[in-house]
Design a protein around this motif. Sequence first.
Motif, PDB file in Angstrom:
ATOM      1  N   THR A  36     -10.424  -0.935   0.118  1.00  0.00           N
ATOM      2  CA  THR A  36     -11.381  -1.640   0.916  1.00  0.00           C
ATOM      3  C   THR A  36     -12.289  -2.687   0.056  1.00  0.00           C
ATOM      4  O   THR A  36     -12.274  -2.577  -1.145  1.00  0.00           O
ATOM      5  CB  THR A  36     -12.462  -0.575   1.729  1.00  0.00           C
ATOM      6  OG1 THR A  36     -13.331  -1.556   2.521  1.00  0.00           O
ATOM      7  CG2 THR A  36     -13.376   0.036   0.625  1.00  0.00           C
ATOM      8  N   ASN A  61      -5.041   3.493   1.834  1.00  0.00           N
ATOM      9  CA  ASN A  61      -5.467   3.796   3.346  1.00  0.00           C
ATOM     10  C   ASN A  61      -6.368   2.545   3.500  1.00  0.00           C
ATOM     11  O   ASN A  61      -7.293   2.255   2.820  1.00  0.00           O
ATOM     12  CB  ASN A  61      -6.130   5.002   3.700  1.00  0.00           C
ATOM     13  CG  ASN A  61      -5.164   5.999   3.681  1.00  0.00           C
ATOM     14  OD1 ASN A  61      -4.155   5.981   4.243  1.00  0.00           O
ATOM     15  ND2 ASN A  61      -5.349   7.385   3.116  1.00  0.00           N
ATOM     16  N   TYR A  62      -6.170   1.746   4.604  1.00  0.00           N
ATOM     17  CA  TYR A  62      -7.129   0.642   5.158  1.00  0.00           C
ATOM     18  C   TYR A  62      -7.004   0.074   6.177  1.00  0.00           C
ATOM     19  O   TYR A  62      -6.087   0.491   6.875  1.00  0.00           O
ATOM     20  CB  TYR A  62      -6.577  -0.636   4.027  1.00  0.00           C
ATOM     21  CG  TYR A  62      -5.235  -1.087   4.174  1.00  0.00           C
ATOM     22  CD1 TYR A  62      -4.868  -1.860   4.816  1.00  0.00           C
ATOM     23  CD2 TYR A  62      -4.325  -0.492   3.252  1.00  0.00           C
ATOM     24  CE1 TYR A  62      -3.332  -2.339   5.192  1.00  0.00           C
ATOM     25  CE2 TYR A  62      -2.865  -0.663   3.307  1.00  0.00           C
ATOM     26  CZ  TYR A  62      -2.586  -1.552   4.171  1.00  0.00           C
ATOM     27  OH  TYR A  62      -1.138  -2.059   4.242  1.00  0.00           O
ATOM     28  N   ASN A  63      -7.894  -0.937   6.689  1.00  0.00           N
ATOM     29  CA  ASN A  63      -7.898  -1.506   8.040  1.00  0.00           C
ATOM     30  C   ASN A  63      -7.052  -2.532   8.070  1.00  0.00           C
ATOM     31  O   ASN A  63      -7.332  -3.544   7.367  1.00  0.00           O
ATOM     32  CB  ASN A  63      -9.389  -1.686   8.606  1.00  0.00           C
ATOM     33  CG  ASN A  63      -9.565  -2.225   9.877  1.00  0.00           C
ATOM     34  OD1 ASN A  63      -8.491  -2.912  10.360  1.00  0.00           O
ATOM     35  ND2 ASN A  63     -10.248  -1.966  10.547  1.00  0.00           N
ATOM     36  N   ILE A  64      -5.966  -2.674   8.919  1.00  0.00           N
ATOM     37  CA  ILE A  64      -4.805  -3.802   8.809  1.00  0.00           C
ATOM     38  C   ILE A  64      -5.563  -5.073   9.363  1.00  0.00           C
ATOM     39  O   ILE A  64      -4.849  -6.012   9.024  1.00  0.00           O
ATOM     40  CB  ILE A  64      -3.457  -3.382   9.737  1.00  0.00           C
ATOM     41  CG1 ILE A  64      -3.774  -3.123  11.002  1.00  0.00           C
ATOM     42  CG2 ILE A  64      -2.913  -1.994   8.875  1.00  0.00           C
ATOM     43  CD1 ILE A  64      -2.814  -2.882  12.111  1.00  0.00           C
ATOM     44  N   GLN A  65      -6.600  -4.812   9.934  1.00  0.00           N
ATOM     45  CA  GLN A  65      -7.063  -6.098  10.325  1.00  0.00           C
ATOM     46  C   GLN A  65      -7.744  -7.022   9.146  1.00  0.00           C
ATOM     47  O   GLN A  65      -7.843  -8.399   9.530  1.00  0.00           O
ATOM     48  CB  GLN A  65      -8.462  -5.718  11.556  1.00  0.00           C
ATOM     49  CG  GLN A  65      -7.656  -5.539  12.772  1.00  0.00           C
ATOM     50  CD  GLN A  65      -8.607  -5.044  13.694  1.00  0.00           C
ATOM     51  OE1 GLN A  65      -9.895  -5.128  13.468  1.00  0.00           O
ATOM     52  NE2 GLN A  65      -8.380  -5.014  15.096  1.00  0.00           N
ATOM     53  N   HIS A  67      -7.244  -6.069   5.721  1.00  0.00           N
ATOM     54  CA  HIS A  67      -6.492  -5.780   4.085  1.00  0.00           C
ATOM     55  C   HIS A  67      -5.152  -5.693   4.375  1.00  0.00           C
ATOM     56  O   HIS A  67      -4.690  -5.456   5.505  1.00  0.00           O
ATOM     57  CB  HIS A  67      -7.134  -4.488   3.848  1.00  0.00           C
ATOM     58  CG  HIS A  67      -8.767  -4.607   3.605  1.00  0.00           C
ATOM     59  ND1 HIS A  67      -9.498  -5.376   2.718  1.00  0.00           N
ATOM     60  CD2 HIS A  67      -9.532  -3.721   4.342  1.00  0.00           C
ATOM     61  CE1 HIS A  67     -10.791  -5.047   2.677  1.00  0.00           C
ATOM     62  NE2 HIS A  67     -10.919  -4.184   3.700  1.00  0.00           N
ATOM     63  N   ASN A  68      -4.387  -5.757   3.235  1.00  0.00           N
ATOM     64  CA  ASN A  68      -2.935  -5.525   3.095  1.00  0.00           C
ATOM     65  C   ASN A  68      -2.773  -4.955   1.444  1.00  0.00           C
ATOM     66  O   ASN A  68      -4.091  -5.106   0.869  1.00  0.00           O
ATOM     67  CB  ASN A  68      -2.125  -6.669   3.580  1.00  0.00           C
ATOM     68  CG  ASN A  68      -2.352  -7.929   2.884  1.00  0.00           C
ATOM     69  OD1 ASN A  68      -2.757  -7.711   1.449  1.00  0.00           O
ATOM     70  ND2 ASN A  68      -2.207  -9.179   3.138  1.00  0.00           N
ATOM     71  N   GLY A  92      -1.220   0.082   7.046  1.00  0.00           N
ATOM     72  CA  GLY A  92      -2.664   0.580   6.924  1.00  0.00           C
ATOM     73  C   GLY A  92      -2.646   1.991   6.265  1.00  0.00           C
ATOM     74  O   GLY A  92      -3.805   2.654   6.031  1.00  0.00           O
ATOM     75  N   SER A  93      -1.597   2.580   5.944  1.00  0.00           N
ATOM     76  CA  SER A  93      -1.508   4.073   5.309  1.00  0.00           C
ATOM     77  C   SER A  93      -0.220   3.818   4.350  1.00  0.00           C
ATOM     78  O   SER A  93       0.834   4.625   5.199  1.00  0.00           O
ATOM     79  CB  SER A  93      -1.582   5.089   6.248  1.00  0.00           C
ATOM     80  OG  SER A  93      -1.377   6.106   5.692  1.00  0.00           O
TER      81      SER A  93
END
Length: 169
Positions: A36, A61-65, A67-68, A92-93
Amino acid sequence: MGCVKKTMAISCLMMVLCGVSMASRVYQVGDSAGWTGVGGVDYQDWAADKNFHAGDVLVFNYNIQFHNVKQVTSHDFETCNATSPVATYTNGSDAINLERIGHVYFICGFPGHCQAGQRIDILVSPVTSSPSPAQWPLSSRSSASSDLYSNKLRWTLSVLAFCLSGFAY
């Protein structure tokens, strides 16, 4: 029959010991904060106290909206260039196996994220020997580490159950 049972017992013991000694580590990048731009995670500091080896797994692990994960070359890491990645991850994971010895570079490809510090340089070392129990990741380090050892325990118990079932006849 006694010889067969003894051979089976030795084989089962070897399977269990090999399964435990070949355990690789699973690291959740950024621990509970994940991958993040918020929260002030210094990913280089996070990696600094860890010894990564071929066979280990990084979990992003991250929010795909927002991050990548892009695996990039050394030059693209230094310049935060995400236009020609070695690999791109977007679910996202992402569980990424560390397969090669040397540096592996990851950045977030969203504009400005790499420049703001969402990047990590992982140094992968050769495996010299099996980790001693004191070197194994503690379950408090990440849920990913806990899951790995939970799975290893289930596997070990399954092998033992299979082996013991052979002695029931």
